[in-house]
Write a protein that holds these residues in place. Sequence first.
Motif, PDB file in Angstrom:
ATOM      1  N   ILE A  22     -27.716   2.090 -20.486  1.00 58.30           N
ATOM      2  CA  ILE A  22     -27.231   1.841 -21.842  1.00 58.30           C
ATOM      3  C   ILE A  22     -26.231   2.914 -22.255  1.00 58.30           C
ATOM      4  O   ILE A  22     -25.175   2.622 -22.843  1.00 58.30           O
ATOM      5  CB  ILE A  22     -28.419   1.795 -22.825  1.00 58.30           C
ATOM      6  CG1 ILE A  22     -29.290   0.574 -22.527  1.00 58.30           C
ATOM      7  CG2 ILE A  22     -27.928   1.742 -24.272  1.00 58.30           C
ATOM      8  CD1 ILE A  22     -30.618   0.570 -23.270  1.00 58.30           C
ATOM      9  N   GLU A  23     -26.550   4.167 -21.951  1.00 59.74           N
ATOM     10  CA  GLU A  23     -25.642   5.254 -22.300  1.00 59.74           C
ATOM     11  C   GLU A  23     -24.296   5.098 -21.600  1.00 59.74           C
ATOM     12  O   GLU A  23     -23.240   5.284 -22.214  1.00 59.74           O
ATOM     13  CB  GLU A  23     -26.275   6.598 -21.922  1.00 59.74           C
ATOM     14  CG  GLU A  23     -27.530   6.945 -22.715  1.00 59.74           C
ATOM     15  CD  GLU A  23     -27.264   7.936 -23.828  1.00 59.74           C
ATOM     16  OE1 GLU A  23     -26.114   8.032 -24.273  1.00 59.74           O
ATOM     17  OE2 GLU A  23     -28.224   8.594 -24.251  1.00 59.74           O
ATOM     18  N   TRP A  24     -24.315   4.753 -20.305  1.00 58.44           N
ATOM     19  CA  TRP A  24     -23.057   4.600 -19.578  1.00 58.44           C
ATOM     20  C   TRP A  24     -22.311   3.345 -20.010  1.00 58.44           C
ATOM     21  O   TRP A  24     -21.075   3.311 -19.988  1.00 58.44           O
ATOM     22  CB  TRP A  24     -23.311   4.591 -18.072  1.00 58.44           C
ATOM     23  CG  TRP A  24     -23.618   5.946 -17.518  1.00 58.44           C
ATOM     24  CD1 TRP A  24     -24.773   6.358 -16.928  1.00 58.44           C
ATOM     25  CD2 TRP A  24     -22.750   7.096 -17.500  1.00 58.44           C
ATOM     26  NE1 TRP A  24     -24.691   7.672 -16.553  1.00 58.44           N
ATOM     27  CE2 TRP A  24     -23.460   8.152 -16.891  1.00 58.44           C
ATOM     28  CE3 TRP A  24     -21.457   7.328 -17.943  1.00 58.44           C
ATOM     29  CZ2 TRP A  24     -22.905   9.416 -16.717  1.00 58.44           C
ATOM     30  CZ3 TRP A  24     -20.906   8.587 -17.772  1.00 58.44           C
ATOM     31  CH2 TRP A  24     -21.625   9.612 -17.166  1.00 58.44           C
ATOM     32  N   TYR A  25     -23.046   2.306 -20.397  1.00 57.28           N
ATOM     33  CA  TYR A  25     -22.392   1.129 -20.981  1.00 57.28           C
ATOM     34  C   TYR A  25     -21.583   1.555 -22.197  1.00 57.28           C
ATOM     35  O   TYR A  25     -20.402   1.199 -22.343  1.00 57.28           O
ATOM     36  CB  TYR A  25     -23.442   0.089 -21.376  1.00 57.28           C
ATOM     37  CG  TYR A  25     -22.888  -1.030 -22.245  1.00 57.28           C
ATOM     38  CD1 TYR A  25     -22.279  -2.144 -21.677  1.00 57.28           C
ATOM     39  CD2 TYR A  25     -22.985  -0.971 -23.632  1.00 57.28           C
ATOM     40  CE1 TYR A  25     -21.772  -3.162 -22.473  1.00 57.28           C
ATOM     41  CE2 TYR A  25     -22.475  -1.976 -24.435  1.00 57.28           C
ATOM     42  CZ  TYR A  25     -21.869  -3.073 -23.848  1.00 57.28           C
ATOM     43  OH  TYR A  25     -21.357  -4.067 -24.642  1.00 57.28           O
ATOM     44  N   ASP A  26     -22.219   2.319 -23.075  1.00 57.59           N
ATOM     45  CA  ASP A  26     -21.539   2.769 -24.281  1.00 57.59           C
ATOM     46  C   ASP A  26     -20.311   3.617 -23.937  1.00 57.59           C
ATOM     47  O   ASP A  26     -19.229   3.433 -24.505  1.00 57.59           O
ATOM     48  CB  ASP A  26     -22.495   3.606 -25.134  1.00 57.59           C
ATOM     49  CG  ASP A  26     -23.554   2.751 -25.817  1.00 57.59           C
ATOM     50  OD1 ASP A  26     -23.404   1.524 -25.833  1.00 57.59           O
ATOM     51  OD2 ASP A  26     -24.541   3.323 -26.313  1.00 57.59           O
ATOM     52  N   PHE A  27     -20.481   4.556 -23.010  1.00 61.08           N
ATOM     53  CA  PHE A  27     -19.410   5.502 -22.730  1.00 61.08           C
ATOM     54  C   PHE A  27     -18.236   4.837 -22.020  1.00 61.08           C
ATOM     55  O   PHE A  27     -17.073   5.054 -22.369  1.00 61.08           O
ATOM     56  CB  PHE A  27     -19.956   6.657 -21.886  1.00 61.08           C
ATOM     57  CG  PHE A  27     -19.053   7.865 -21.886  1.00 61.08           C
ATOM     58  CD1 PHE A  27     -18.962   8.659 -23.012  1.00 61.08           C
ATOM     59  CD2 PHE A  27     -18.323   8.210 -20.771  1.00 61.08           C
ATOM     60  CE1 PHE A  27     -18.133   9.782 -23.025  1.00 61.08           C
ATOM     61  CE2 PHE A  27     -17.506   9.325 -20.774  1.00 61.08           C
ATOM     62  CZ  PHE A  27     -17.408  10.116 -21.910  1.00 61.08           C
ATOM     63  N   THR A  97     -21.045   4.255 -30.665  1.00 59.40           N
ATOM     64  CA  THR A  97     -20.427   3.091 -30.035  1.00 59.40           C
ATOM     65  C   THR A  97     -20.367   1.910 -30.992  1.00 59.40           C
ATOM     66  O   THR A  97     -19.352   1.215 -31.094  1.00 59.40           O
ATOM     67  CB  THR A  97     -21.207   2.697 -28.776  1.00 59.40           C
ATOM     68  OG1 THR A  97     -21.243   3.816 -27.889  1.00 59.40           O
ATOM     69  CG2 THR A  97     -20.553   1.519 -28.066  1.00 59.40           C
ATOM     70  N   PHE A  98     -21.455   1.664 -31.713  1.00 61.01           N
ATOM     71  CA  PHE A  98     -21.482   0.577 -32.687  1.00 61.01           C
ATOM     72  C   PHE A  98     -20.395   0.763 -33.746  1.00 61.01           C
ATOM     73  O   PHE A  98     -19.696  -0.192 -34.120  1.00 61.01           O
ATOM     74  CB  PHE A  98     -22.863   0.503 -33.335  1.00 61.01           C
ATOM     75  CG  PHE A  98     -22.951  -0.514 -34.441  1.00 61.01           C
ATOM     76  CD1 PHE A  98     -23.108  -1.861 -34.153  1.00 61.01           C
ATOM     77  CD2 PHE A  98     -22.870  -0.116 -35.773  1.00 61.01           C
ATOM     78  CE1 PHE A  98     -23.185  -2.800 -35.172  1.00 61.01           C
ATOM     79  CE2 PHE A  98     -22.945  -1.044 -36.800  1.00 61.01           C
ATOM     80  CZ  PHE A  98     -23.103  -2.397 -36.495  1.00 61.01           C
ATOM     81  N   LEU A  99     -20.225   1.986 -34.216  1.00 62.53           N
ATOM     82  CA  LEU A  99     -19.247   2.245 -35.264  1.00 62.53           C
ATOM     83  C   LEU A  99     -17.814   2.036 -34.784  1.00 62.53           C
ATOM     84  O   LEU A  99     -16.935   1.673 -35.585  1.00 62.53           O
ATOM     85  CB  LEU A  99     -19.427   3.664 -35.811  1.00 62.53           C
ATOM     86  CG  LEU A  99     -20.704   3.890 -36.629  1.00 62.53           C
ATOM     87  CD1 LEU A  99     -20.829   5.349 -37.041  1.00 62.53           C
ATOM     88  CD2 LEU A  99     -20.732   2.980 -37.851  1.00 62.53           C
ATOM     89  N   VAL A 100     -17.543   2.253 -33.493  1.00 58.43           N
ATOM     90  CA  VAL A 100     -16.210   1.941 -32.961  1.00 58.43           C
ATOM     91  C   VAL A 100     -15.893   0.463 -33.193  1.00 58.43           C
ATOM     92  O   VAL A 100     -14.767   0.094 -33.512  1.00 58.43           O
ATOM     93  CB  VAL A 100     -16.118   2.278 -31.458  1.00 58.43           C
ATOM     94  CG1 VAL A 100     -14.820   1.724 -30.854  1.00 58.43           C
ATOM     95  CG2 VAL A 100     -16.181   3.785 -31.248  1.00 58.43           C
ATOM     96  N   GLY A 101     -16.914  -0.378 -33.063  1.00 54.79           N
ATOM     97  CA  GLY A 101     -16.711  -1.810 -33.225  1.00 54.79           C
ATOM     98  C   GLY A 101     -16.378  -2.253 -34.633  1.00 54.79           C
ATOM     99  O   GLY A 101     -15.931  -3.392 -34.833  1.00 54.79           O
ATOM    100  N   VAL A 102     -16.594  -1.385 -35.629  1.00 56.56           N
ATOM    101  CA  VAL A 102     -16.287  -1.762 -37.015  1.00 56.56           C
ATOM    102  C   VAL A 102     -15.099  -0.967 -37.567  1.00 56.56           C
ATOM    103  O   VAL A 102     -14.787  -1.067 -38.755  1.00 56.56           O
ATOM    104  CB  VAL A 102     -17.514  -1.572 -37.932  1.00 56.56           C
ATOM    105  CG1 VAL A 102     -18.659  -2.448 -37.464  1.00 56.56           C
ATOM    106  CG2 VAL A 102     -17.950  -0.115 -37.994  1.00 56.56           C
ATOM    107  N   ALA A 192     -22.378  -5.110 -29.711  1.00 49.81           N
ATOM    108  CA  ALA A 192     -23.574  -5.486 -28.951  1.00 49.81           C
ATOM    109  C   ALA A 192     -24.408  -4.280 -28.548  1.00 49.81           C
ATOM    110  O   ALA A 192     -25.592  -4.406 -28.232  1.00 49.81           O
ATOM    111  CB  ALA A 192     -23.175  -6.285 -27.711  1.00 49.81           C
ATOM    112  N   SER A 193     -23.812  -3.105 -28.581  1.00 52.95           N
ATOM    113  CA  SER A 193     -24.501  -1.892 -28.143  1.00 52.95           C
ATOM    114  C   SER A 193     -25.764  -1.612 -28.943  1.00 52.95           C
ATOM    115  O   SER A 193     -26.744  -1.085 -28.401  1.00 52.95           O
ATOM    116  CB  SER A 193     -23.551  -0.695 -28.244  1.00 52.95           C
ATOM    117  OG  SER A 193     -24.231   0.521 -28.038  1.00 52.95           O
TER     118      SER A 193
END
Length: 428
Positions: A22-27, A97-102, A192-193
Motif C-alpha cells: 500500500i505504501e509503495w502504491y501511494d509513493f 496520497t488521498f489529498l493529491v487526488g483532490v 482510491a488510496s
Amino acid sequence: MSGESRSTTQRVLLASTVGSAIEWYDFYLYSTASALVLGPLFFPGHSGTAGTLAAFATYAAGFVARPMGGMVFGHFGDRIGRKSMLVLTLLVMGLATFLVGVLPTYKQAGIAAPVLLVSLRVVQGVGIGGEWGGGVLMSGEHAPARRRGLFTSFPAAGFPLGLFASTAMFTLVSKLPQDQLMSWGWRLPFLASIVLVVVGVLVRLGVAESPEFLRERSAGGPPRAPLAEVLRERPGRVVRGVLAALGLAMIVSTFSVYLLSYASHSPGRRSQVLDGLLFGALVEVVLLPVFGALSDRIGRRAVMLSGYAVCALVALPAPHWLASGDPVLVALTFVLAMGVGHAAVYGGFSAFLIELFPARHRYSALAVTYQLGATIASFGPLAAAALAGDRHTAVPAVVILLGALLPATLAVAATRTPADLRRGGDLR
C-alpha cells in the motif's frame, strides 16, 4: 517452530507485505503520474521539456524528504518499537496520497497548485522514509537467521506489488479519452488510496512487536540517539549500505520513471509501455522470494551482484527496444530489468542491511542507509532530462545508471554478511 510462533510469523509477514504494498502504491502512483500527466496539469510552460523537468523535480522532492522521515521514525522505532511506527507511517502516507487526488490544478488555482503538490509529495517522502526500515525489520527480526533473506523478501515484494497496482490503475484511466483523463480521470488512483490505507492499518494493528527489539529493551535501556550511535560506531558499513541502495534505487528511477516517460511520447505507445511495466512488476513479485531464499543459500553478495550485472546489460539496448514499437521487446525490457535484475538485488538487499547492524540501532541504520541512497538516485531522471534538453534521447539516463551501479557493485563486493560467512570469509 511451534504452531503459535508460526501463526505469529505468518501474521507479521502478511502485515508487512500488505502494508508495504500500500505504501509503495501511494509513493509510485506519483512516479507514474509524473511521467504521464502531472507536467501539463501542474507545471504548464512554453515547452513540454519544462513541464517534464518540473514534474521530475517534484518526484525527487519526495525522495529528499525520505532521509528525514527515516531519521525521525528510525529514532522512535529504536526507542519505542517497530509496530507503532509502521501504523503511523501508513496513515501519513495514505492521507497525503488521498489529498493529491483532490488538489486543484494550475489552471484552477495558479501557483498554489504546484506548491501544494510539492508539499504533499514531501509528506509522502517522510512517510515512506520510515516505512521501509520498519517493514523489513518486523519480518527479518521474526525470521530464523538462516531464512532471513526469504522472510524479508515478502515485504520487499510490496514494492513490485505497489508498482503493479499503481501502474495498473493508470493503465485503466489512460484508456479514457484524453480530455477526461486530464480533467478528472487522473484523480481516481489517488482517491482510491484511502480504502487501501484503512485495510492496511487494520492488518498492522494485529501484529506482535519484534522479538529482537523486545530482547534488546529487556537487556538495557534504548539508545538516547541511535542514529548518532550508528554513525559513530559503524561509518564504513553506513557508506557501503548507502552505495548499495544507490544502485538499487537508480534501477527503479531509470526504468520505471525516465525510460517510462521517454517511451510514452504518444498515447498509443503509452499503453504499450505501461503494459510492459506491469509484466515486469508481476515477474518481480514471483521471483523476489526465489532470490531471497537463494541469498540464504549462496550468500547475499552473489545474488545482489548478479542483479546489478543484469540491469547494466539490459540498460544498453533498452532505449532501442522501448522505441521499437515491438510489444515483445518492450515487455522484455521491463521483465529483465525489473523482474529479474532488480528482483535479484532487492531479494538479498534487506537481509544484507539487517545483518550489518545490531538490533540496538538497526531501524535508524536501515533508514539512513537506504533512504540516502534512494534520495541520490531520485535525481537521476531530473539530471538525465536536463542533459537531454529538447533532444529525445535516453543516453544520459543510461550513463547515469551505469555510473551508479559501479560503486554499488564495489560496495557489495567488499562486504561479507553472516550469510556470506557461511560460505567462508570474514565480516568486514
